[in-house]
Design a protein around this motif. Structure first.
Motif, PDB file in Angstrom:
ATOM      1  N   VAL A   1       1.027  -1.216   0.003  1.00 25.26           N
ATOM      2  CA  VAL A   1       0.050  -0.004   0.119  1.00 25.26           C
ATOM      3  C   VAL A   1       1.123   1.237  -0.020  1.00 25.26           C
TER       4      VAL A   1
ATOM      5  N   TRP B   1      -6.092   5.186  -6.427  1.00 20.41           N
ATOM      6  CA  TRP B   1      -6.637   4.767  -5.067  1.00 20.41           C
ATOM      7  C   TRP B   1      -6.923   3.096  -5.217  1.00 20.41           C
TER       8      TRP B   1
ATOM      9  N   LEU C   1      -5.927   0.117  -2.824  1.00 21.69           N
ATOM     10  CA  LEU C   1      -7.193  -0.530  -1.840  1.00 21.69           C
ATOM     11  C   LEU C   1      -7.290  -2.022  -2.132  1.00 21.69           C
TER      12      LEU C   1
ATOM     13  N   TRP D   1      -4.530  -3.496  -0.156  1.00 24.00           N
ATOM     14  CA  TRP D   1      -4.895  -3.559   1.191  1.00 24.00           C
ATOM     15  C   TRP D   1      -5.761  -4.832   1.478  1.00 24.00           C
ATOM     16  N   ALA D   2      -6.710  -4.824   0.594  1.00 21.94           N
ATOM     17  CA  ALA D   2      -7.633  -6.131   0.663  1.00 21.94           C
ATOM     18  C   ALA D   2      -6.975  -7.449   0.517  1.00 21.94           C
TER      19      ALA D   2
ATOM     20  N   GLN E   1      -5.204  -8.372   3.658  1.00 22.75           N
ATOM     21  CA  GLN E   1      -6.098  -8.700   5.015  1.00 22.75           C
ATOM     22  C   GLN E   1      -6.358 -10.449   4.672  1.00 22.75           C
TER      23      GLN E   1
ATOM     24  N   TRP F   1      -3.974  -0.892  10.403  1.00 27.39           N
ATOM     25  CA  TRP F   1      -4.804  -1.145   9.133  1.00 27.39           C
ATOM     26  C   TRP F   1      -5.674  -0.411   8.741  1.00 27.39           C
TER      27      TRP F   1
ATOM     28  N   GLY G   1      -5.832   1.815   4.975  1.00 25.44           N
ATOM     29  CA  GLY G   1      -7.064   1.745   4.138  1.00 25.44           C
ATOM     30  C   GLY G   1      -7.432   3.125   3.842  1.00 25.44           C
TER      31      GLY G   1
ATOM     32  N   ALA H   1      -5.165   4.808   1.560  1.00 30.34           N
ATOM     33  CA  ALA H   1      -5.347   4.458   0.242  1.00 30.34           C
ATOM     34  C   ALA H   1      -6.286   5.336  -0.499  1.00 30.34           C
TER      35      ALA H   1
ATOM     36  N   LYS I   1     -15.287   7.277   3.604  1.00 33.49           N
ATOM     37  CA  LYS I   1     -14.325   6.313   3.615  1.00 33.49           C
ATOM     38  C   LYS I   1     -14.220   5.289   4.608  1.00 33.49           C
TER      39      LYS I   1
ATOM     40  N   ILE J   1     -13.953   1.232   3.548  1.00 33.51           N
ATOM     41  CA  ILE J   1     -12.916   0.250   4.140  1.00 33.51           C
ATOM     42  C   ILE J   1     -13.707  -0.841   5.065  1.00 33.51           C
TER      43      ILE J   1
ATOM     44  N   GLY K   1     -13.304  -4.386   3.895  1.00 32.30           N
ATOM     45  CA  GLY K   1     -12.901  -5.397   4.711  1.00 32.30           C
ATOM     46  C   GLY K   1     -13.913  -6.674   5.117  1.00 32.30           C
TER      47      GLY K   1
END
Length: 272
Positions: free
Chosen positions: A113, A121, A125, A128-129, A132, A159, A163, A166, A177, A181, A185
């Motif tokens: 990230v 973005w 993102l 980031w996903a 996880q 975390w 997010g 991003a 936002k 996320i 998530g």
């Protein structure tokens, strides 16, 4: 007016000292308790991280653990924050050893990230996903833990921060936002949970994914009424379930497809 006292559980979560420390350091501390609990859960699932088993691994009595944790529920929160590890591109104050700050889809490319604001973005993102998802793959028991409130611990907040970072260049407000996320998530967690539950069900039946789907088609074809379920009938006769790829590849493709659908929704919100 005096400031309100910090809750003891929050102080322990952040490893903050709440009083003077006298004498020699104790042989047992909160980090050893949490590290041991996470290790037991990694080895045998959440059921292996009971207080008696943690105490046995540390060669102490179960009651002595309460000098370092307030309750079993608090221990679960401590375990969850420690086990998530540092977020991509971030850092935390947790002392639990974490995986390197790179994450990849099986057979894919390592991603990070970005630290700085970027108009890109979507890849940020997505990374980031995927990060996880990789955490859940390493530690499946994490997806079993209840969600009891917003992030409070250093790793969980890292975390969250990653997010939000991003999404810096999107123009979305804070509420949007947080919504993004939360949805992304939630998709990651639910997709992992569903895939794992289906895999466990197939394992219990001693069949692979292809066999399970062929049985599904065969059994439903015998009972489905085309007049009542016309589209399901067409689906069952399409041959789709006859061409399922190998399970790991199928799971990755399903996850990526679903994630793209979610990110398409985010893109629509950003464009608005």
């Amino acid at each position: 007016m005096p400031e309100p006292k910090m809750p003891d559980d929050l102080a322990r979560l952040w490893r903050l000292r709440t009083g003077p420390r006298l004498g020699r350091p104790a042989e047992l501390d909160i980090d050893r308790v949490v590290d041991t609990a996470v290790r037991l859960a990694d080895e045998g699932g959440l059921a292996a991280a009971t207080l008696p088993k943690i105490a046995a691994a540390l060669a102490v009595t179960p009651m002595s653990l309460y000098r370092h944790i307030g309750s079993k529920d608090e221990l679960i929160g401590l375990m969850a924050d420690a086990a998530m590890g540092p977020a991509p591109g971030g850092s935390s104050t947790s002392k639990v050893t974490a995986e390197p700050n790179t994450h990849s889809v099986t057979g894919g490319t390592v991603m990070r990230v970005p630290e700085s604001a970027s108009p890109a973005w979507r890849p940020a993102l997505r990374a980031w996903a995927v990060a996880q998802s990789e955490v859940f793959r390493r530690r499946p028991w994490l997806a079993q833990l209840p969600v009891t409130g917003p992030p409070r611990g250093p790793n969980a907040l890292a975390w969250m921060d990653a997010g939000l970072r991003a999404l810096r260049g999107t123009g979305l407000d804070w509420a949007a936002k947080i919504g993004v996320i939360t949805v992304v998530g939630g998709y990651v967690r639910q997709a992992f949970t569903l895939d794992r539950q289906l895999a466990e069900s197939r394992g219990a039946a001693n069949v692979d994914e292809r066999q399970a789907l062929r049985r599904y088609v065969r059994e439903l074809t015998a009972v489905v009424d085309a007049d009542r379920f016309p589209d399901v009938t067409a689906l069952l006769g399409s041959g789709l379930f006859e061409s399922v790829p190998d399970a790991p590849e199928s799971a990755d493709q399903d996850f990526a497809f679903g994630l793209d659908l979610v990110l398409d929704g985010v893109a629509a919100a950003v464009e608005r």
